[in-house]
Motif scaffolding. Sequence first.
Motif, PDB file in Angstrom:
ATOM      1  N   ASN A  48      -1.407   9.819  -8.183  1.00 52.44           N
ATOM      2  CA  ASN A  48      -0.397   9.114  -8.971  1.00 52.44           C
ATOM      3  C   ASN A  48       0.885   8.844  -8.204  1.00 52.44           C
ATOM      4  OD1 ASN A  48      -1.949   8.826 -11.282  1.00 52.44           O
ATOM      5  ND2 ASN A  48      -1.201  10.711 -12.225  1.00 52.44           N
ATOM      6  N   ASP A  53       2.110   4.901  -4.088  1.00 56.67           N
ATOM      7  CA  ASP A  53       2.636   3.640  -4.629  1.00 56.67           C
ATOM      8  C   ASP A  53       2.321   2.442  -3.748  1.00 56.67           C
ATOM      9  OD1 ASP A  53       4.282   4.182  -2.485  1.00 56.67           O
ATOM     10  OD2 ASP A  53       6.162   4.161  -3.625  1.00 56.67           O
ATOM     11  N   THR A 105      -2.575   1.007  -4.492  1.00 59.06           N
ATOM     12  CA  THR A 105      -3.140   0.836  -5.836  1.00 59.06           C
ATOM     13  C   THR A 105      -3.930  -0.459  -5.969  1.00 59.06           C
ATOM     14  OG1 THR A 105      -1.056  -0.135  -6.580  1.00 59.06           O
ATOM     15  CG2 THR A 105      -1.348   2.236  -6.909  1.00 59.06           C
ATOM     16  N   THR A 141      -4.747   7.556 -10.471  1.00 61.41           N
ATOM     17  CA  THR A 141      -4.555   6.113 -10.615  1.00 61.41           C
ATOM     18  C   THR A 141      -5.819   5.379 -10.166  1.00 61.41           C
ATOM     19  OG1 THR A 141      -2.177   6.267 -10.254  1.00 61.41           O
ATOM     20  CG2 THR A 141      -3.198   4.121  -9.854  1.00 61.41           C
TER      21      THR A 141
END
Length: 326
Positions: A133, A136, A139, A236
């Motif tokens: 998670n 960044d 993704t 994610t």
Amino acid sequence: MSDSPNRSVSRRSFLTSAGAAGALALAGCTEGPGTGTETGLSGSIRISGSSTVYPVAQAVTEQFRSQNSQVEFNLSRDGSGGGFSNLFCEGNSDFNNASREISSDEEEQCSDNDIEYHEINVATDALTVIVNNDNDFATDLTIDELRQIWRADGATTWQDVNSDWDDEEINRFGAADTSGTFDYFREAVIGEEADHTSDYEPTEQDNTILQGVQQDEYAIGYFGFSYYQSNQDAVTAVSVQTEEADSYVEPTLDNAKSGDYPLARPLFTYPKVSSLAEDHIAEFARFFVRQSANSDLIADQIGYVPKTEEEMQSELDALNEVISNA
């Protein structure tokens, strides 16, 4: 080999048309349709194979036992390949679940042991790539970037994949090489020009993959969508872009059903034809096929794309033909 027509359905045509674990003896029952109505069937059923298909098989066996308490199940997670080679093609299980089609080597092994089988499509999965998670930058990934990350002699650090990304070692968690998920990922992502990296933590346990990625900011992993759906806050899901597409597509049931998600794949179970001569096994096989169109079970509870009523009926017709000749 199966004696029914239309058993060699390719992944593409199917999609367009729509660790080893210890054996689990299912001794209890859960509420399900028809609870309390006993049929008089009795006997045992051994089911081996895929950890991806396992939650479907587990739910279906529990519902079947709610109506047939004298039928006992021995259900295990051996991986698609482990189940085929060690159990099913040796004549030691009645069904083998698989997250990819049976291979030519497995076909030969079954044939050498006089094991005839029937192929049943039970659902569609959106194989899901996950990152931590706190990641960044990764993704959204292309198939080529995934290939760089997971191929042998590929990227070592995230910066090797993209010069704008962190210069940190990639830590990988994925399916063991006995798994159909491993085979599918190798075929769909890595391709024939390279091998899957051995520099990763292989396992048949989805929870091990989840925990590995959850605890490491620079980790990446992959498993079936069902397990991600049950743990969406923990990690994610990566959106994936193919070489041909203009946009990244997230793994969802709708995107898998439409075929837009590039890592959508069919899931299977393979009953042994000789086992289908036994009434309790034949009735369970029919029940399994009928439940494949149960949207509440397959989509809402488990997290796969169910069969349409038309697809289910086609599978049931083919199965009944095999049962009548078993």
